[in-house]
Design a protein around this motif. Structure first.
Motif, PDB file in Angstrom:
ATOM      1  N   LEU A 166      -3.089  -1.588   8.694  1.00 20.36           N
ATOM      2  CA  LEU A 166      -3.246  -0.158   8.943  1.00 20.36           C
ATOM      3  C   LEU A 166      -3.948   0.542   7.774  1.00 20.36           C
ATOM      4  O   LEU A 166      -4.539   1.590   7.941  1.00 20.36           O
ATOM      5  CB  LEU A 166      -1.867   0.482   9.185  1.00 20.36           C
ATOM      6  CG  LEU A 166      -1.139   0.039  10.466  1.00 20.36           C
ATOM      7  CD1 LEU A 166       0.258   0.611  10.529  1.00 20.36           C
ATOM      8  CD2 LEU A 166      -1.932   0.459  11.697  1.00 20.36           C
ATOM      9  N   ALA A 167      -3.858  -0.042   6.606  1.00 22.76           N
ATOM     10  CA  ALA A 167      -4.437   0.613   5.422  1.00 22.76           C
ATOM     11  C   ALA A 167      -5.805   0.051   5.039  1.00 22.76           C
ATOM     12  O   ALA A 167      -6.493   0.615   4.194  1.00 22.76           O
ATOM     13  CB  ALA A 167      -3.484   0.476   4.249  1.00 22.76           C
ATOM     14  N   VAL A 168      -6.195  -1.060   5.658  1.00 18.83           N
ATOM     15  CA  VAL A 168      -7.402  -1.737   5.184  1.00 18.83           C
ATOM     16  C   VAL A 168      -8.686  -0.934   5.449  1.00 18.83           C
ATOM     17  O   VAL A 168      -9.668  -1.053   4.698  1.00 18.83           O
ATOM     18  CB  VAL A 168      -7.491  -3.172   5.781  1.00 18.83           C
ATOM     19  CG1 VAL A 168      -7.914  -3.156   7.226  1.00 18.83           C
ATOM     20  CG2 VAL A 168      -8.425  -4.040   4.950  1.00 18.83           C
ATOM     21  N   ALA A 169      -8.634  -0.074   6.473  1.00 15.73           N
ATOM     22  CA  ALA A 169      -9.823   0.744   6.748  1.00 15.73           C
ATOM     23  C   ALA A 169     -10.144   1.622   5.545  1.00 15.73           C
ATOM     24  O   ALA A 169     -11.316   1.822   5.193  1.00 15.73           O
ATOM     25  CB  ALA A 169      -9.593   1.590   7.991  1.00 15.73           C
ATOM     26  N   ARG A 170      -9.080   2.143   4.917  1.00 13.33           N
ATOM     27  CA  ARG A 170      -9.283   2.974   3.718  1.00 13.33           C
ATOM     28  C   ARG A 170      -9.917   2.135   2.619  1.00 13.33           C
ATOM     29  O   ARG A 170     -10.793   2.594   1.884  1.00 13.33           O
ATOM     30  CB  ARG A 170      -7.936   3.512   3.199  1.00 13.33           C
ATOM     31  CG  ARG A 170      -7.327   4.605   4.013  1.00 13.33           C
ATOM     32  CD  ARG A 170      -7.662   6.016   3.542  1.00 13.33           C
ATOM     33  NE  ARG A 170      -7.768   6.211   2.117  1.00 13.33           N
ATOM     34  CZ  ARG A 170      -6.790   6.673   1.347  1.00 13.33           C
ATOM     35  NH1 ARG A 170      -5.608   6.955   1.871  1.00 13.33           N
ATOM     36  NH2 ARG A 170      -6.985   6.869   0.062  1.00 13.33           N
ATOM     37  N   TYR A 171      -9.438   0.905   2.482  1.00 19.03           N
ATOM     38  CA  TYR A 171     -10.016   0.044   1.439  1.00 19.03           C
ATOM     39  C   TYR A 171     -11.497  -0.178   1.720  1.00 19.03           C
ATOM     40  O   TYR A 171     -12.329  -0.118   0.822  1.00 19.03           O
ATOM     41  CB  TYR A 171      -9.297  -1.297   1.374  1.00 19.03           C
ATOM     42  CG  TYR A 171     -10.009  -2.264   0.451  1.00 19.03           C
ATOM     43  CD1 TYR A 171      -9.844  -2.177  -0.926  1.00 19.03           C
ATOM     44  CD2 TYR A 171     -10.920  -3.186   0.952  1.00 19.03           C
ATOM     45  CE1 TYR A 171     -10.547  -2.999  -1.779  1.00 19.03           C
ATOM     46  CE2 TYR A 171     -11.638  -4.019   0.107  1.00 19.03           C
ATOM     47  CZ  TYR A 171     -11.434  -3.920  -1.262  1.00 19.03           C
ATOM     48  OH  TYR A 171     -12.157  -4.723  -2.111  1.00 19.03           O
ATOM     49  N   GLU A 172     -11.811  -0.401   2.982  1.00 15.59           N
ATOM     50  CA  GLU A 172     -13.212  -0.715   3.320  1.00 15.59           C
ATOM     51  C   GLU A 172     -14.138   0.457   3.033  1.00 15.59           C
ATOM     52  O   GLU A 172     -15.273   0.253   2.614  1.00 15.59           O
ATOM     53  CB  GLU A 172     -13.295  -1.142   4.786  1.00 15.59           C
ATOM     54  CG  GLU A 172     -12.761  -2.553   4.976  1.00 15.59           C
ATOM     55  CD  GLU A 172     -13.034  -3.100   6.355  1.00 15.59           C
ATOM     56  OE1 GLU A 172     -13.826  -4.049   6.468  1.00 15.59           O
ATOM     57  OE2 GLU A 172     -12.448  -2.579   7.311  1.00 15.59           O
ATOM     58  N   THR A 173     -13.656   1.680   3.217  1.00 13.50           N
ATOM     59  CA  THR A 173     -14.536   2.816   2.935  1.00 13.50           C
ATOM     60  C   THR A 173     -14.546   3.174   1.452  1.00 13.50           C
ATOM     61  O   THR A 173     -15.573   3.555   0.913  1.00 13.50           O
ATOM     62  CB  THR A 173     -14.142   4.065   3.759  1.00 13.50           C
ATOM     63  OG1 THR A 173     -12.740   4.241   3.627  1.00 13.50           O
ATOM     64  CG2 THR A 173     -14.498   3.919   5.218  1.00 13.50           C
ATOM     65  N   GLU A 174     -13.403   2.997   0.786  1.00 14.51           N
ATOM     66  CA  GLU A 174     -13.324   3.451  -0.616  1.00 14.51           C
ATOM     67  C   GLU A 174     -13.487   2.330  -1.633  1.00 14.51           C
ATOM     68  O   GLU A 174     -13.695   2.596  -2.803  1.00 14.51           O
ATOM     69  CB  GLU A 174     -11.971   4.138  -0.852  1.00 14.51           C
ATOM     70  CG  GLU A 174     -11.813   5.408  -0.038  1.00 14.51           C
ATOM     71  CD  GLU A 174     -10.380   5.899  -0.013  1.00 14.51           C
ATOM     72  OE1 GLU A 174      -9.664   5.705  -1.009  1.00 14.51           O
ATOM     73  OE2 GLU A 174      -9.977   6.475   1.011  1.00 14.51           O
ATOM     74  N   LYS A 175     -13.348   1.073  -1.203  1.00 10.06           N
ATOM     75  CA  LYS A 175     -13.409  -0.095  -2.096  1.00 10.06           C
ATOM     76  C   LYS A 175     -12.471   0.058  -3.285  1.00 10.06           C
ATOM     77  O   LYS A 175     -12.825  -0.155  -4.442  1.00 10.06           O
ATOM     78  CB  LYS A 175     -14.857  -0.314  -2.603  1.00 10.06           C
ATOM     79  CG  LYS A 175     -15.826  -0.696  -1.511  1.00 10.06           C
ATOM     80  CD  LYS A 175     -15.518  -2.045  -0.912  1.00 10.06           C
ATOM     81  CE  LYS A 175     -16.359  -2.316   0.327  1.00 10.06           C
ATOM     82  NZ  LYS A 175     -15.694  -3.070   1.371  1.00 10.06           N
ATOM     83  N   ASN A 176     -11.266   0.497  -2.984  1.00 14.93           N
ATOM     84  CA  ASN A 176     -10.269   0.735  -4.009  1.00 14.93           C
ATOM     85  C   ASN A 176      -8.922   0.230  -3.473  1.00 14.93           C
ATOM     86  O   ASN A 176      -8.578   0.514  -2.320  1.00 14.93           O
ATOM     87  CB  ASN A 176     -10.217   2.252  -4.258  1.00 14.93           C
ATOM     88  CG  ASN A 176      -9.299   2.608  -5.402  1.00 14.93           C
ATOM     89  OD1 ASN A 176      -8.442   1.821  -5.807  1.00 14.93           O
ATOM     90  ND2 ASN A 176      -9.484   3.810  -5.927  1.00 14.93           N
ATOM     91  N   LEU A 177      -8.184  -0.489  -4.304  1.00 15.00           N
ATOM     92  CA  LEU A 177      -6.921  -1.077  -3.836  1.00 15.00           C
ATOM     93  C   LEU A 177      -5.781  -0.064  -3.759  1.00 15.00           C
ATOM     94  O   LEU A 177      -4.728  -0.354  -3.206  1.00 15.00           O
ATOM     95  CB  LEU A 177      -6.499  -2.225  -4.757  1.00 15.00           C
ATOM     96  CG  LEU A 177      -7.319  -3.500  -4.657  1.00 15.00           C
ATOM     97  CD1 LEU A 177      -6.834  -4.513  -5.682  1.00 15.00           C
ATOM     98  CD2 LEU A 177      -7.207  -4.107  -3.262  1.00 15.00           C
ATOM     99  N   PHE A 178      -6.014   1.127  -4.328  1.00 19.91           N
ATOM    100  CA  PHE A 178      -4.943   2.119  -4.391  1.00 19.91           C
ATOM    101  C   PHE A 178      -4.282   2.361  -3.015  1.00 19.91           C
ATOM    102  O   PHE A 178      -3.052   2.310  -2.903  1.00 19.91           O
ATOM    103  CB  PHE A 178      -5.494   3.418  -4.997  1.00 19.91           C
ATOM    104  CG  PHE A 178      -4.509   4.535  -5.057  1.00 19.91           C
ATOM    105  CD1 PHE A 178      -3.507   4.561  -6.018  1.00 19.91           C
ATOM    106  CD2 PHE A 178      -4.567   5.584  -4.141  1.00 19.91           C
ATOM    107  CE1 PHE A 178      -2.595   5.598  -6.059  1.00 19.91           C
ATOM    108  CE2 PHE A 178      -3.658   6.616  -4.180  1.00 19.91           C
ATOM    109  CZ  PHE A 178      -2.670   6.631  -5.138  1.00 19.91           C
ATOM    110  N   PRO A 179      -5.058   2.625  -1.955  1.00 21.91           N
ATOM    111  CA  PRO A 179      -4.398   2.879  -0.660  1.00 21.91           C
ATOM    112  C   PRO A 179      -3.572   1.695  -0.160  1.00 21.91           C
ATOM    113  O   PRO A 179      -2.510   1.898   0.431  1.00 21.91           O
ATOM    114  CB  PRO A 179      -5.553   3.138   0.300  1.00 21.91           C
ATOM    115  CG  PRO A 179      -6.786   3.175  -0.480  1.00 21.91           C
ATOM    116  CD  PRO A 179      -6.520   2.724  -1.866  1.00 21.91           C
TER     117      PRO A 179
END
Lengths: 362, 659
Positions: A166-179
C-alpha cells in the motif's frame, strides 16, 4: 487474580525473576562506564550475564559484533519467556519481539536501496533465531532482487507485504524510504495495540500500562521529531502518528503538531514526570537548542517507562506485566550498553558518555 | 559383521600443486575418512589456506545466485549426481552465472513489469468503475478553477485519520469503494487549499489516480481503453512466459550441473582448508579400512606419483576417535539405524546390530503373536522394503524391520493359535496366553534371563577385545556378574521346584564366590590391571560402599529380569484386546452380521495400529535399557568417507553474525 493465573504464571515468573536478578547492578554500570578502553570494557562485560555470548576470538569482537553478541542475550530471553508464558500473553510477547523483525526489514530495505551486500547488511541485523517470518534466506533474496519493488515482492509470505504494497506507490514517486518505514512503524503499533486488547483482567491492565505507555512515548516522540526535524505540516504529523494511546490523546498530538510548547503538552499528559523541570530554560525556546531539548525529553520519558517497568515487579506477580517489564528493561539496558560500546571504541571521555545514556543506572 | 572393520591410520604428504587432484581422488575412492588434525607428526598446525577459505566464501555466494536464477526459471535442483564432478574455480563459475543471469534477466524483469502493469490497470478499472456513469473528462476534474478534486485509493485504515487531520479545512471525502484493506475515495476541497490537501492526502497514503495519456477521457472511455490495455498486457505476459519456459528447457541441464559443480568445489575447498599446510606441502591425516588400504594407494598413484602415503601407528589420543565402519548386510540397515539412534558403536567394541536384528523381532513377536496381524505387518514391511515408490525409498530399511517383526508375530501367532484375534480357528501349537497366563509370564522371564546373559556375554567379549582383564573378570556385567546371575537363577529355579541336575549347594558356593568378586570388584580390577592406589578412599568407607554395591547389583539384576515380564503381559493383553473387539462386535450385531464384521475389521486395524505401536516402543525400550545398557557404551566416531557431493540442501548459508 484467580488460581489459574497463579498456576499459569508460576514457572514463568520464577524464571523472569531469576533473569531480572541478572540485570546489571549499579556497581557494574559504574565499572563499565569507568573502563579506560574497549578491551577493558570487554573484560568487564565477560563477568556479567552477557559473558557467555562474548566467548569469541578477540579479533572477531569488533564493536559491531559485540553489540550483536549482546543482543543474542535478548533473543534468548525472548525465546525463553515466549516458550514459558501461557496464552494469550505469549502472543503479546511475540508481537513485542516482532519489533526487531520490523527493524531488520527496514535495514534490509535500506540495504536494497544502497545496493549493499549481504555481508554489509547482516552486520546491522538483530539476531532472531526463532519466531520470525522473515528469514535470513528471505533477506538475502531481497538484497539480490536489485530493486525495492522486487524486494517487497519477496516479502509476500510475511505480514508486512500488505502494508508495504500500500505504501510502495509513494516510494516509486518520491524514491525515498521514509513512507515505507512510517507505514511499517504505524502498522506494527496498530497490531501491538490490538494485541493488548486481546488480553483480559490483570494481563490487560498491565500490558496497557507498560506497552501502552511505550506506544504513547513513541507516538509523542514521532510527533515532536516530525515537527522539529522534518518540519512537516499539521496534517502530515497527524497522519504519520497514531490516533490511539493509553494516556496520550489525539488532542495532544494535534497540540504538538499545531506548535504548542512541547514541554507544556508533555507535562499535561504526565504531570508527575520527573526531570522535565531540569531542562534548562533556554532549551525551552524553540530554535537551535531543540535537538538538545528533544534528547532531554526522550530521556525523561524513557526513565518514566523504566520506573513503570520496575514497579511491575511489586505487588501481585501473576500477570504478563512481569515478563513485559523484564524484556523492556533489558532492551533499555542493551541500548545503553550499545552506547557504552560505541563510546569506548571511539575513546569518548567518561563525562560525555555518562550524559549520553538514557538512564542513570547507577 | 560383529566388529567394525579394521582401520589403518594414514598420512598423505601432498605437494601443493597436486592437492586438488589428490583430494578429488580421495573423494572418488569413497573409502578415505579425513581427520582434520590439530597437530601433525611434523608439527604443522591447520592453517586453513586463505585461498581455499576465499573459495568457500565465494562459492556460497555463487550458489545463492545460481539458486535464484533456477528459482526464477522454475528449475529444481534435481538429484545429486552419482558420477564424480569436475571442480570449477569461483571466477569461472561467476562468469558462467553472470552470463546466465544476464540471459534470464530481460524476460524475467519484463514479465514482472507486465504483471505489475496488469495489476495497475486492473486497479485503475476498480477505481473508475464507481464513477463510470460520470460524463466528464477526468482531465477537466483535475484542472477546475475553484474546486480541488482528487480521485485515488488509500489504505482503509487511514481514512479516519485523514479526516481528522483536515479538521480545520473545508473538505469532503467520499468513499466510492471499500475492499478489505483498500478504499477508493474522492477528496473534494477548495483549490486555494490544494497544497495542504495534497500533503495531507499523500501522508495518508492516498495515491491519486494518475493514468497514462492513453487512458484519458470520460471514466467510461478510460475503462474501455484500460480493458484493451489489459488484453495487450496479458498477451505480453504469455509471450514472456513462453520465453522463460524456453530458457528453462535450454538451461535446465546446464544450471543443475553448475549448481552441483559449485557445491562439489565448495566441499573440495572446505576440505583442503582443513588440511595442515607446510610451506609447499599439505599434510592430510585420516583413516582407511585396512582391507582397502592398497586400493587407495593405487587410486592415488594413478593421479600423482609425487604423493607420499605413510601408515601411522594409532596414538594414545586416537583411542576413542577411530572411525567405526559397520559392515552389516544391507538387510540389517534398519536395525543399524536403531542402534545408531542409541549411540554410535566404538571402533573397539562389538557392533550390537546383529544381536538386535535377532532379538528385536523375537521380542516383538512374543508380545504381538497373531498370524493375521503378523501377516499384514509382513506385507506392509515388504511393501516398504520393496522401494516401489519414491516416497518410501528412505523407509526401505525400516521396512525390513517391520517385515521381520511381522514374520515373528506370525510364528508366535501359530504357537498361540491366534489369527486376527480369533482364538478358535487355529489350533495352538504351544499354548494360548489368555488361558495360560502363568506359563507365558514364566516364559517371558526365561527369555529375559537369556537376553540379559547374552548382553553380559557381549560385554565380556568387548572387555576381552579391549584387553581390560580386571573389568572382564570382576565387573557386574563381566564374568563375576554372569556367574552370580546364573547362580541366583539356579537357586531361584530350585526353590520353585524346577528339575535341575546341579545341586543347590553348588549354586550357593558359586553365588558366594562371585558375590565376593563383585563386592570388591573395584579393588580386584585395580589389582589385575595394575592401577594404583588400590583404594581411592579409606578401606572402611570402601568396604561399606562395596556391600551397598553388591546389594544394588542384586536389585538391578532382579528388576532387569522382571522387566521382561512385560513381554508375557503384552502377549496376554494382545489376546484380551482382541477379545474386547469381539465383545463389542457382538453387542453391535449378531455374529456374522455386517455390523459385526465392520467392528471386527475396524477393531483389528485398531489393534494393529495402536497396540502394534505400543509393542514396538516397548521392544525398543527393552533393547535400549535392559539389553544395550549391559554392554554398549556408544559415543564412537562414525566412518564418513570423504565426499565432494553434499548429501543435503544448500551450502552453509552464512548467519547474520554481526560485525
Amino acid at each position: 487474580m484467580g488460581h489459574s493465573g497463579v498456576t499459569a504464571y508460576a514457572q514463568v515468573n520464577a524464571t523472569t525473576r531469576a533473569l531480572y536478578a541478572t540485570l546489571l547492578t549499579p556497581e557494574v554500570w559504574r565499572a563499565l562506564i569507568q573502563t579506560p578502553d574497549f578491551d577493558a570494557l570487554l573484560v568487564q562485560l565477560e563477568k556479567t550475564a552477557y559473558g557467555p555470548y562474548l566467548k569469541l576470538d578477540r579479533q572477531m569482537l569488533t564493536p559491531r559484533r559485540t553489540v550483536y553478541q549482546l543482543r543474542r542475550y535478548l533473543a534468548q530471553g525472548y525465546e525463553k519467556l515466549i516458550r514459558l508464558t501461557p496464552e494469550p500473553g505469549c502472543q503479546l510477547l511475540m508481537q513485542l519481539w516482532q519489533l526487531y523483525e520490523v527493524d531488520n526489514l527496514k535495514a534490509t530495505l535500506r540495504g536494497v536501496e544502497t545496493n549493499a551486500s549481504w555481508d554489509e547488511v547482516r552486520r546491522l541485523l538483530s539476531p532472531m533465531p526463532r519466531h520470525i517470518t522473515l528469514t535470513n534466506d528471505d533477506i538475502q533474496r531481497m538484497l539480490a532482487s536489485g530493486s525495492i519493488v522486487r524486494a517487497i515482492e519477496r516479502t509476500r509470505h510475511t505480514p508486512y507485504y500488505e502494508t508495504l504494497t500500500l505504501a510502495v506507490a509513494r516510494y516509486e514517486t518520491e524514491k525515498n524510504l521514509f513512507p515505507l518505514e512510517v507505514a511499517l512503524d504505524l502498522d506494527y503499533r496498530r497490531g501491538l495495540w490490538q494485541g493488548i486488547h486481546n488480553l483480559k483482567g490483570a494481563d490487560y491492565e498491565q500490558a496497557l500500562r507498560l506497552v501502552g505507555t511505550s506506544i504513547d512515548v513513541d507516538n509523542l516522540l514521532w510527533a515532536v521529531r516530525y515537527r522539529v526535524y522534518h518540519r512537516l505540516s499539521v496534517q502530515e504529523i497527524i497522519n504519520y502518528t497514531l490516533a490511539f494511546g493509553y494516556q496520550v490523546r489525539d488532542a495532544d498530538i494535534r497540540a504538538i503538531a499545531e506548535g504548542e510548547d512541547i514541554i507544556t503538552v508533555i507535562k499535561r499528559i504526565y504531570p508527575r514526570l520527573e526531570a522535565l523541570e531540569d531542562i534548562p530554560a533556554q532549551t525551552r525556546e524553540e530554535v537551535s537548542p531543540q535537538r538538545r531539548q528533544l534528547a532531554l525529553i526522550e530521556r525523561a520519558l524513557h526513565r518514566y517507562i523504566i520506573k513503570l517497568c520496575r514497579g511491575a515487579f511489586l505487588g501481585d506477580p501473576f500477570h504478563i506485566g512481569v515478563q513485559l517489564a523484564y524484556l523492556m528493561l533489558l532492551e533499555y539496558e542493551l541500548r545503553d550498553l550499545t552506547v557504552i560500546v560505541e563510546a569506548k571504541a571511539s575513546r569518548l571521555p567518561v563525562e560525555r558518555l555518562a550524559s549520553m545514556l538514557a538512564v542513570e543506572w547507577w | 559383521m560383529f566388529k567394525p572393520q579394521a582401520m589403518d591410520k594414514i598420512e598423505l604428504i601432498i605437494p601443493e600443486h597436486e592437492v586438488v587432484r589428490t583430494t578429488e581422488a580421495l573423494a572418488a575412492s569413497g573409502i578415505f575418512h579425513h581427520t582434520p588434525a590439530t597437530q601433525t607428526t611434523l608439527g604443522a598446525t591447520p592453517r586453513g589456506g586463505d585461498v581455499w577459505q576465499t573459495w568457500t566464501t565465494d562459492l556460497v555466494a555463487i550458489e545463492r545466485r545460481i539458486l535464484l536464477v533456477m528459482e526464477e526459471l522454475k528449475i529444481d535442483e534435481g538429484a545429486p549426481p552419482t558420477a564424480p564432478l569436475h571442480i570449477i574455480e569461483p571466477r569461472v563459475a561467476e562468469r558462467d552465472i553472470e552470463r546466465l543471469e544476464h540471459e534470464a534477466e530481460t524476460p524475467i524483469r519484463e514479465l514482472e513489469a507486465a504483471r505489475r502493469r496488469l495489476t495497475q490497470l486492473q486497479k485503475y478499472i476498480g477505481q473508475l468503475t464507481p464513477i463510470a456513469d460520470l460524463d466528464v473528462d477526468l482531465g477537466t476534474l483535475r484542472d477546475l478553477r475553484y474546486t480541488f478534486v482528487m480521485l485515488g485509493s488509500m489504505p482503509a485504515a487511514n481514512i479516519e485519520r485523514l479526516e481528522s487531520s483536515l479538521e480545520h479545512i473545508p473538505f469532503v471525502l467520499v468513499t466510492l469503494r471499500h475492499e478489505e484493506h483498500l478504499a477508493t475515495v474522492m477528496l473534494f476541497g477548495l483549490q486555494q487549499d490544494a497544497a495542504v490537501l495534497n500533503r495531507a492526502a499523500r501522508s495518508a497514503y492516498l495515491n491519486p489516480l494518475v493514468m497514462p495519456e492513453d487512458y484519458r477521457g470520460t471514466p467510461a472511455q478510460a475503462i474501455a481503453a484500460l480493458q484493451a490495455g489489459i488484453e495487450r498486457t496479458q498477451e505480453h505476459i504469455v509471450e514472456y512466459e513462453r520465453e522463460i519456459a524456453h530458457l528453462h528447457e535450454m538451461r535446465i541441464r546446464h544450471l543443475r550441473q553448475l549448481l552441483w559443480r559449485v557445491r562439489a568445489s565448495h566441499a573440495l575447498a572446505h576440505t583442503i582448508a582443513g588440511y595442515d599446510h607446510l610451506q609447499h606441502t599439505y599434510l592430510v591425516t585420516g583413516w582407511v579400512p585396512a582391507a582397502a588400504h592398497t586400493r587407495l594407494e593405487q587410486e592415488i598413484a594413478k593421479v600423482s606419483d609425487a604423493v607420499v602415503i605413510e601408515t601411522l601407528e594409532p596414538r594414545q589420543e586416537d583411542i576413542g576417535h577411530i572411525p567405526a565402519s559397520l559392515k552389516n548386510p544391507p538387510v540389517f540397515s534398519g536395525f543399524q539405524g536403531l542402534v545408531t539412534t542409541y549411540g554410535q558403536p566404538n571402533y573397539d567394541e562389538l557392533d550390537p546390530t546383529p544381536i538386535m536384528a535377532l532379538t528385536f523381532p523375537l521380542i516383538f513377536g512374543l508380545m504381538f503373536g497373531d498370524v493375521g496381524h503378523g501377516l499384514l505387518l509382513l506385507l506392509a514391511g515388504l511393501l516398504l522394503a520393496g522401494r516401489k515408490t519414491k516416497a518410501m525409498q528412505s523407509a526401505a530399511g525400516f521396512g525390513v524391520v517391520v517385515a521381520l517383526c511381522g514374520a515373528s508375530a506370525m510364528f508366535f501367532g501359530a504357537l498361540y493359535g491366534s489369527i486376527f484375534g480369533f482364538e478358535d480357528v487355529l489350533r495352538a501349537v504351544w499354548f494360548r496366553p489368555l488361558e495360560e497366563i502363568t506359563e507365558v509370564l514364566l516364559f517371558a522371564i526365561v527369555v529375559g534371563a537369556v537376553l540379559i546373559s547374552a548382553g553380559i556375554l557381549y560385554n565380556i567379549v568387548n572387555a576381552a577385545l579391549g584387553r581390560r582383564w580386571g573389568y572382564l573378570l570382576f565387573n557386574r556385567n563381566g564374568l563375576a556378574g554372569l556367574v552370580f546371575y546364573w547362580a541366583l537363577l539356579g537357586i531361584g529355579a530350585g526353590a520353585f521346584g524346577a528339575p535341575i541336575p546341579i545341586p543347590g549347594s553348588v549354586f550357593a558356593v558359586l553365588a558366594i564366590i562371585s558375590g565376593i568378586g563383585l563386592t570388591f570388584a573395584e579393588f580386584f580390577e585395580r589389582l589385575v590391571e595394575h592401577h594404583r592406589p588400590l583404594f581411592e578412599e579409606d578401606v572402611g568407607t570402601y568396604v561399606a560402599l562395596a556391600f551397598f554395591e553388591l546389594f544394588e547389583t542384586l536389585i538391578s539384576l532382579f528388576s532387569n529380569t522382571l522387566s521382561y515380564v512385560r513381554m508375557g503381559a503384552f502377549a496376554v493383553a494382545h489376546g484380551a484386546l482382541s477379545l474386547v473387539v469381539f465383545i463389542i462386535a457382538e453387542v453391535i450385531g449378531a455374529r456374522g452380521s455386517v455390523g459385526y464384521w465392520i467392528v471386527v475389521i475396524l477393531g483389528n486395524l485398531f489393534v494393529i495400529g495402536f497396540e502394534g505401536m505400543i509393542v514396538g516402543i516397548q521392544t525398543l525400550r527393552l533393547e535400549y535399557y535392559e539389553l544395550f545398557s549391559k554392554f554398549f557404551t556408544g559415543g564412537g566416531t562414525p566412518y564418513q568417507p570423504l565426499s565432494l557431493i553434499p548429501k543435503v540442501g544448500k551450502l552453509n548459508a552464512s548467519e547474520n553474525t554481526g560485525g
